[in-house]
Write a protein that holds these residues in place. Structure first.
Motif, PDB file in Angstrom:
ATOM      1  N   THR A 107      -4.252  -6.174   4.629  1.00 58.60           N
ATOM      2  CA  THR A 107      -4.539  -4.958   4.040  1.00 58.60           C
ATOM      3  C   THR A 107      -6.004  -4.334   4.476  1.00 58.60           C
ATOM      4  OG1 THR A 107      -5.754  -6.477   2.331  1.00 58.60           O
ATOM      5  CG2 THR A 107      -3.460  -5.791   1.706  1.00 58.60           C
ATOM      6  N   PRO A 108      -6.880  -4.780   5.134  1.00 62.32           N
ATOM      7  CA  PRO A 108      -8.041  -3.937   5.624  1.00 62.32           C
ATOM      8  C   PRO A 108      -7.749  -2.622   6.031  1.00 62.32           C
ATOM      9  CG  PRO A 108      -8.493  -6.290   5.682  1.00 62.32           C
ATOM     10  CD  PRO A 108      -7.036  -6.144   5.285  1.00 62.32           C
ATOM     11  N   GLY A 130      -6.126  -7.135  -7.364  1.00 61.24           N
ATOM     12  CA  GLY A 130      -5.160  -5.819  -7.487  1.00 61.24           C
ATOM     13  C   GLY A 130      -3.765  -6.067  -7.825  1.00 61.24           C
ATOM     14  N   MET A 146     -10.050  -3.231  -8.712  1.00 63.75           N
ATOM     15  CA  MET A 146      -9.959  -4.305  -8.009  1.00 63.75           C
ATOM     16  C   MET A 146      -9.772  -5.825  -8.815  1.00 63.75           C
ATOM     17  SD  MET A 146     -12.717  -3.657  -4.934  1.00 63.75           S
ATOM     18  CE  MET A 146     -13.006  -5.271  -4.506  1.00 63.75           C
ATOM     19  N   ASN A 186       0.704  -1.253   0.097  1.00 64.16           N
ATOM     20  CA  ASN A 186      -0.042   0.030  -0.059  1.00 64.16           C
ATOM     21  C   ASN A 186       1.023   1.344   0.070  1.00 64.16           C
ATOM     22  OD1 ASN A 186      -2.890  -0.472   0.441  1.00 64.16           O
ATOM     23  ND2 ASN A 186      -1.992  -2.010   1.716  1.00 64.16           N
ATOM     24  N   ILE A 241      -5.790   2.672  -4.582  1.00 72.25           N
ATOM     25  CA  ILE A 241      -6.394   1.807  -3.786  1.00 72.25           C
ATOM     26  C   ILE A 241      -6.743   0.503  -4.292  1.00 72.25           C
ATOM     27  CG2 ILE A 241      -8.329   1.571  -2.148  1.00 72.25           C
ATOM     28  CD1 ILE A 241      -8.640   4.666  -2.300  1.00 72.25           C
ATOM     29  N   GLY A 242      -7.382   0.527  -5.463  1.00 70.54           N
ATOM     30  CA  GLY A 242      -7.703  -0.601  -6.305  1.00 70.54           C
ATOM     31  C   GLY A 242      -6.485  -1.662  -6.417  1.00 70.54           C
ATOM     32  N   ILE A 291      -6.317  -0.229   3.378  1.00 70.70           N
ATOM     33  CA  ILE A 291      -7.643   0.229   2.610  1.00 70.70           C
ATOM     34  C   ILE A 291      -8.523   1.209   3.248  1.00 70.70           C
ATOM     35  CG2 ILE A 291      -9.364  -0.713   1.208  1.00 70.70           C
ATOM     36  CD1 ILE A 291      -7.872  -3.338   0.779  1.00 70.70           C
ATOM     37  N   THR A 310      -5.974  -3.846  -3.672  1.00 66.02           N
ATOM     38  CA  THR A 310      -7.240  -4.338  -3.207  1.00 66.02           C
ATOM     39  C   THR A 310      -7.438  -5.549  -3.800  1.00 66.02           C
ATOM     40  OG1 THR A 310      -7.926  -2.145  -2.817  1.00 66.02           O
ATOM     41  CG2 THR A 310      -9.442  -4.105  -2.447  1.00 66.02           C
TER      42      THR A 310
END
Length: 427
Positions: free
Chosen positions: A397-398, A376, A329, A143, A368-369, A401, A372
């Motif tokens: 990752t949550p 991703g 995504m 990220n 972001i996508g 995100i 994700t």
């Protein structure tokens, strides 16, 4: 027609074909359905060639080449050592150093995948030895690397600028504020994680060691200075800045650092050529696909169905954010920018939204996508580089995100975050 094209693309993606195959197939099927055959195929070919004709796209292979040279050289390690020397000793300092190093190398390379490789490879073992969990470490690297989408030079911004006819120079400067905002938010989360899990600190560097690290990192730090300073000082255009970036990378890694030798240039050029070919195929076919769906008035039908024409500026921005986030995504970010940007263009123009602000928001959603689940692209880069299973890579990752979505909400609520530097530089 819209449903047919969607089913074709989804079906071919699920069968494992690379993204260019579903895009080309859907574009050809759409052309046949509109013109009852391939008799006017030269029209479609003209649209494809028109997609790769803009001179601004010359910057793309240049930045890819520069990133490839630096990834194989010493630039990344010198940036990492400098950051570690100053903040590695604080609580959570190693994690904050990783996020900061990703941001700095993103400003040097403009590539998220190059950043995953260059920063993740040396820092992941250090974080694991320091007591950070592997899911947290992998999620942070993936990220934080996506900040490279926002910090100039950004290939995503170049593609958006070409498609929407927006100033690439303005997009570059506007991405700095949101990129730094995300770095601050990630750093705050890293500190919370370190205190919560009582992660031990690193040894504090002496001031002599810090000065040595800064001295060794001065050369790589000149990349963003050359790019940003050169563009906004009127010395050269963004396209010319890319060429200067390549020249500087060659001088740095081949002559100053001597980390690479002349025979290495062959494999570097081959890698750059392969990546560039894929990107330009996607750009060309994406332009043809966009022309087909526009000719068939599919975008207008979709936008009328969701009632976007009755929405205000905020509603349009939220709709754009959701559409780009979900699309990335599943699909390559470049393809998403190529396909969706023309769809939302009428709504952006009718509501009077600043195209630079919209471009930054789109770039953030693409970032972001890209990190994700389920598809991703940076997730699969990490799987390939670190040899870890899919679930291990995505498990942490949550929280990141959520932070990125929160940053997107801030951009919608406060456009000045992305526009204040632009306004200073160009007004």
């Amino acid at each position: 027609m819209a449903m047919t094209l969607m089913l074709i693309m989804i079906g071919l993606l699920l069968l494992g074909f690379p993204m260019m195959v579903p895009l080309i197939t859907a574009a050809l099927v759409g052309f046949i359905m509109m013109f009852n055959g391939l008799g006017q195929m030269d029209t479609f070919i003209q649209q494809v060639l028109g997609g790769i004709r803009p001179a601004s796209l010359i910057a793309v292979p240049m930045f890819i080449l520069a990133a490839d040279i630096m990834t194989r050289g010493h630039s990344a390690n010198r940036l990492i050592d400098m950051v570690m020397a100053f903040i590695g000793h604080i609580k959570g300092g190693l994690a904050v150093s990783t996020a900061t190093s990703c941001t700095l190398f993103g400003a040097v390379s403009g590539s998220t995948q190059a950043t995953v490789v260059a920063v993740g490879s040396p820092l992941r073992p250090k974080m694991l030895r320091a007591g950070y969990s592997d899911p947290f470490t992998l999620a942070l690297i993936i990220n934080a690397s996506d900040i490279a989408f926002l910090i100039p030079p950004s290939i995503g911004m170049i593609i958006y600028g070409v498609i929407s006819e927006t100033s690439i120079a303005e997009l570059f400067i506007a991405g700095v504020g949101p990129g730094l905002l995300i770095l601050v938010l990630f750093s705050a989360y890293c500190l919370i994680y370190a205190y919560k899990n009582d992660v031990p600190t690193e040894k504090k560097a002496s001031w002599s060691e810090r000065l040595t690290a800064v001295r060794e990192a001065v050369w790589p730090l000149m990349f963003p200075v050359i790019i940003v300073g050169g563009i906004y000082g009127g010395v050269f255009s963004p396209t010319e800045a890319a060429a200067v970036c390549v020249l500087y990378a060659v001088i740095l890694e081949f002559i100053v650092f001597r980390s690479l030798k002349l025979p290495d240039m062959s494999s570097i050029a081959k890698s750059t050529g392969l990546i560039t070919a894929v990107v330009f195929i996607l750009v060309g076919v994406g332009n043809g696909f966009s022309w087909i769906i526009s000719f068939a008035q599919i975008p207008q039908t979709i936008l009328d169905a969701v009632g976007i024409n009755e929405m205000g500026p905020v509603g349009v921005l939220i709709s754009i954010s959701i559409a780009f986030f979900i699309a990335c995504m599943f699909v390559d970010p470049i393809v998403v920018i190529l396909v969706l940007t023309p769809i939302f263009a009428p709504a952006i123009e009718s509501t009077g939204l600043d195209p630079v602000h919209v471009g930054i928001l789109i770039t953030l959603q693409v970032a972001i996508g890209s990190a994700t689940p389920p598809f991703g692209c940076d997730i699969f880069t990490a799987i390939a580089i670190f040899k870890k299973p899919y679930w291990e890579v995505v498990r942490g990752t949550p929280p990141f995100i959520f932070i990125l979505v929160f940053a997107a909400a801030l951009l919608i609520a406060f456009p000045e975050i992305s526009l204040f530097l632009r306004d200073i530089a160009f007004n």
